[in-house]
Design a protein around this motif. Structure first.
Motif, PDB file in Angstrom:
ATOM      1  N   UNK A 195      41.317 -25.925 -29.512  1.00  0.00           N
ATOM      2  CA  UNK A 195      42.469 -25.988 -30.415  1.00  0.00           C
ATOM      3  C   UNK A 195      43.758 -26.221 -29.647  1.00  0.00           C
ATOM      4  N   UNK A 196      43.965 -25.469 -28.558  1.00  0.00           N
ATOM      5  CA  UNK A 196      45.207 -25.599 -27.790  1.00  0.00           C
ATOM      6  C   UNK A 196      45.293 -26.949 -27.073  1.00  0.00           C
ATOM      7  N   UNK A 197      44.160 -27.448 -26.575  1.00  0.00           N
ATOM      8  CA  UNK A 197      44.172 -28.755 -25.910  1.00  0.00           C
ATOM      9  C   UNK A 197      44.563 -29.855 -26.900  1.00  0.00           C
ATOM     10  N   UNK A 198      43.905 -29.865 -28.075  1.00  0.00           N
ATOM     11  CA  UNK A 198      44.226 -30.877 -29.082  1.00  0.00           C
ATOM     12  C   UNK A 198      45.662 -30.719 -29.575  1.00  0.00           C
ATOM     13  N   UNK A 199      46.095 -29.469 -29.721  1.00  0.00           N
ATOM     14  CA  UNK A 199      47.451 -29.197 -30.183  1.00  0.00           C
ATOM     15  C   UNK A 199      48.487 -29.719 -29.179  1.00  0.00           C
ATOM     16  N   UNK A 200      48.235 -29.466 -27.899  1.00  0.00           N
ATOM     17  CA  UNK A 200      49.164 -29.930 -26.863  1.00  0.00           C
ATOM     18  C   UNK A 200      49.232 -31.457 -26.822  1.00  0.00           C
ATOM     19  N   UNK A 201      48.078 -32.096 -26.969  1.00  0.00           N
ATOM     20  CA  UNK A 201      48.067 -33.560 -26.952  1.00  0.00           C
ATOM     21  C   UNK A 201      48.889 -34.133 -28.104  1.00  0.00           C
ATOM     22  N   UNK A 202      48.748 -33.528 -29.270  1.00  0.00           N
ATOM     23  CA  UNK A 202      49.477 -34.033 -30.444  1.00  0.00           C
ATOM     24  C   UNK A 202      50.969 -33.751 -30.336  1.00  0.00           C
ATOM     25  N   UNK A 203      51.329 -32.543 -29.933  1.00  0.00           N
ATOM     26  CA  UNK A 203      52.731 -32.139 -29.943  1.00  0.00           C
ATOM     27  C   UNK A 203      53.533 -32.758 -28.792  1.00  0.00           C
ATOM     28  N   UNK A 204      52.873 -33.049 -27.677  1.00  0.00           N
ATOM     29  CA  UNK A 204      53.622 -33.565 -26.530  1.00  0.00           C
ATOM     30  C   UNK A 204      53.665 -35.084 -26.470  1.00  0.00           C
ATOM     31  N   UNK A 205      52.793 -35.760 -27.231  1.00  0.00           N
ATOM     32  CA  UNK A 205      52.803 -37.223 -27.182  1.00  0.00           C
ATOM     33  C   UNK A 205      53.938 -37.766 -28.039  1.00  0.00           C
ATOM     34  N   UNK A 206      54.463 -38.923 -27.650  1.00  0.00           N
ATOM     35  CA  UNK A 206      55.495 -39.611 -28.416  1.00  0.00           C
ATOM     36  C   UNK A 206      54.857 -40.770 -29.156  1.00  0.00           C
ATOM     37  N   UNK A 207      55.238 -40.936 -30.406  1.00  0.00           N
ATOM     38  CA  UNK A 207      54.570 -41.931 -31.249  1.00  0.00           C
ATOM     39  C   UNK A 207      55.511 -43.003 -31.788  1.00  0.00           C
ATOM     40  N   UNK A 208      56.768 -42.992 -31.365  1.00  0.00           N
ATOM     41  CA  UNK A 208      57.725 -43.974 -31.886  1.00  0.00           C
ATOM     42  C   UNK A 208      57.264 -45.406 -31.607  1.00  0.00           C
TER      43      UNK A 208
END
Length: 698
Positions: free
Chosen positions: A82-95
């Protein structure tokens, strides 16, 4: 001991016979304290297990459910995953993904094609911690979009629940920060601003603005759309607690639909008034940005209706496809060339209608016109011989020959004579237009009748060309010999001419096929020239040009515009054909490559003059073989040019193979019923056979 590389881990994974143990190995590797790159490698391993072709034929959906069930029994693994997937989503930029991924840049066609080629050979590195990098690592194949799009909504919610159930202590103090997709939403809103500005900017360029009727700025839907998107993004980005129920997106969707209507209007204008690849690419650029903006707006609408995850999966699948389609040169080429091909084919087909006879009067008119062309060809052949006797350098000889051919063909056009070999490429485009319009009506009988008209017209043109070229050439050479006391061609030239037409000992049939390609290319240039004239609005410019009016009178521009509109296609095609017939042998001579031309009408005239010039030295068998070679030259001239023209027309009109098989069957029935009508317009053949021929199942 050094940590294994991700590739080695995947190889080790599939060397294990037990699926559960392999999955346990992967899940146990999840560690939220590792670096971003290591987390990304771990995610790629997990995705490889989900889609791997294992012995048990389980779908990716089944395997994801199995992962969730296994994590329920292992809380420590569940927390780490959960934390690994969460970190990947929250720290990536998608603009960049929302604003640019899969969207062609505002470049010319050549620049865009070169850019795609370089990207295929040496890809540009992705920005660190960018969503594009995650998509590339997690979904390495375009087909991944299929199973992603088909994920059941309940399964998607279970995945999101797993990711959202664990949070770091520092996130719990801020509700907005705890929102898993807060950063992604903010990037999407920023991307929507950029997309709207791109649409407004490209939609108001002069080339497109004129073709929309030159409206006022306020009337352009692209600018109204940009203003509404800007207001919406300001409203959402200033609020830390969005009230989704007060969000009104209906007006924005109305403006987006208005933009689509404007683009359809512009495409209709192009189809009527000429196409340009640069403008088509710019319009494709607008449409792609509008489609991406539409997805973003639908995502907001889904979030308002509290089913954002359901549409989010469709949006993710669209981004996966877009990433691969943007790197597909074939898609770029097809998108740019199909409309241009259609426009050129339609212009060529319009010209081709003049070469199709349907009545006896038109048939005999074609015979007379082709007879004039055959007589003129003898003059062209004689002048070609005179040029060869000048013994000038090869380039000068090629220039003189090009002038000879071009002036001869232009004179034929001015006198309304017909050159038979020009017909196939023109009539093929006309046939494709007929097929598209008929859509198999009356079981394709109308199309079969049109093919018979084309075949009969071609036969009349060949009969007129060769039927007059050969006797005229014989009479001219005989009269020349009587008046001057010597043959028209010298013995060496005449012998070489006959030998060059031998179908076996020489490459004359190959050269005939090359000539067929040149005939087809000249028809394309003819259609392109007419398209260019319409696209550039040259007739309008001439009619309104003040300098022309002052110098030649108020009606001069209008008359010249009318002349160009009627004749530009023929002028361009004839000049191109003339230059090509001279240029290709010159290139073959200086390069040593098997490049030359064999034109059936010119060859027939040359053969007749050569036979008379040799007199008693003529070898009947050699003349017979040359005559067979000339027949083969004619078949290849017509067949190659017709096939190529019909292939391009099929591509432009999107005609399928099944339709052509059906038409071929109908033509066979028609020929069996009345073969003579394919060579001569019998009385009432079309009317009687339309009723008499039984409709058979194909």
């Amino acid at each position: 001991m050094q940590e294994k590389s991700s590739l080695k881990k995947i190889q080790d994974l599939f060397s294990q016979p037990d699926i559960k143990r392999d999955l346990s190995y992967i899940l146990a590797l999840a560690n939220p304290d590792k670096s971003y790159v290591q987390k990304l490698e771990w995610l790629a391993m997990l995705q490889a297990w989900i889609v791997a072709p294992l012995n048990e034929q389980r779908s990716p959906h089944t395997r994801i459910r199995f992962i969730l069930q296994l994590l329920e029994r292992h809380p420590d693994w569940a927390r780490n995953v959960s934390l690994v997937l969460r970190d990947l989503i929250k720290t990536c930029r998608s603009f960049a993904v929302f604003a640019y991924l899969g969207l062609f840049e505002e470049k010319g066609f050549i620049d865009q094609a070169l850019g795609l080629g370089i990207e295929q050979i040496l890809p540009l590195p992705k920005p660190p911690q960018d969503l594009a990098e995650i998509l590339e690592q997690t979904f390495p194949e375009r087909e991944d979009a299929i199973w992603v799009e088909q994920l059941p909504p309940a399964l998607v919610r279970d995945i999101l629940t797993l990711i959202g159930v664990h949070a770091r202590p520092e996130e719990l103090s801020n509700a907005f920060q705890n929102n898993l997709f807060a950063t992604m939403l903010d990037d999407m809103l920023s991307a929507m601003r950029v997309l709207a500005v791109q649409i407004a900017s490209a939609g108001s360029t002069p080339s497109l603005w004129i073709r929309l009727g030159s409206p006022n700025l306020e009337q352009l839907p692209f600018w109204r759309l940009e203003q509404r998107i800007s207001n919406l993004c300001n409203q959402l980005q200033r609020s830390t607690d969005i009230d989704w129920q007060t969000l009104n997106l209906a007006e924005i969707f109305v403006e987006l639909r208005a933009c689509e209507v404007a683009m359809n209007q512009a495409f209709t204008y192009l189809q009527t008034n000429g196409v340009n690849t640069g403008l088509v690419l710019r319009m494709e650029h607008i449409l792609m940005h509008m489609k991406r903006l539409d997805y973003c707006l639908q995502q907001l609408e889904a979030m308002k209706e509290q089913h954002g995850s359901d549409f989010g999966i469709k949006f993710l699948a669209e981004l996966i496809r877009a990433r691969y389609d943007a790197q597909n040169f074939k898609q770029l080429l097809k998108g740019n060339m199909q409309m241009l091909s259609l426009r050129v084919v339609e212009h060529t087909g319009t010209s081709g209608e003049h070469y199709i006879t349907r009545t006896k009067a038109e048939y005999f008119s074609m015979l007379r016109s082709a007879s004039g062309g055959g007589v003129m060809t003898v003059g062209t052949t004689a002048l070609k011989y005179a040029i060869s006797k000048l013994a000038v350098p090869p380039f000068i000889e090629a220039f003189f020959n090009a002038s000879n051919y071009a002036l001869s063909f232009l004179t034929m056009q001015a006198l309304h004579f017909t050159l038979a070999t020009k017909q196939p490429s023109m009539t093929a485009a006309a046939l494709a237009n007929k097929i598209r319009q008929s859509k198999g009506s009356n079981n394709n009988l109308a199309i079969a009748l049109e093919i018979r008209h084309i075949f009969r017209s071609q036969f009349a043109a060949v009969l007129g060309n060769i039927g007059l070229a050969v006797p005229t050439a014989w009479l001219v050479s005989y009269a020349f010999a009587k008046i001057n006391g010597g043959p028209f061609f010298d013995a060496d030239y005449a012998k070489h001419t006959i030998e060059s037409l031998h179908p076996i000992k020489t490459l004359s049939l190959l050269y005939a096929a090359e000539t067929g390609i040149l005939l087809w290319m000249s028809s394309l240039v003819a259609g392109w020239a007419e398209n260019w004239l319409a696209y550039q609005r040259v007739p309008d410019r001439l009619e309104r040009n003040s300098r022309i009016k002052r110098a030649f009178g108020p009606e001069a521009g209008k008359k010249f515009a009318g002349f160009l509109s009627r004749n530009i296609s023929g002028i361009a095609g004839n000049v191109t054909l003339g230059v090509s017939l001279a240029l290709v042998p010159f290139l073959g001579k200086i390069s040593g490559l098997p490049l030359d031309v064999r034109h059936v009408t010119l060859s027939s005239a040359g053969l007749a003059i050569s036979a008379v010039s040799l007199g008693e030295k003529m070898i009947p068998f050699e003349v017979f073989m040359a005559a067979l070679g000339t027949l083969g030259i004619g078949l290849l001239n017509f067949g190659v040019s017709f096939y190529l023209a019909l292939s391009v027309a099929r591509y432009a009109q999107n005609l399928n193979e099944r339709m052509f098989l059906s038409i071929r069957l109908r033509v066979t029935q028609l020929f069996t019923w009345a073969p003579l009508a394919f060579f001569y317009p019998t009385q009432g053949a079309e009317e009687s056979e339309a009723d008499a021929i039984p409709i058979q199942k194909e």
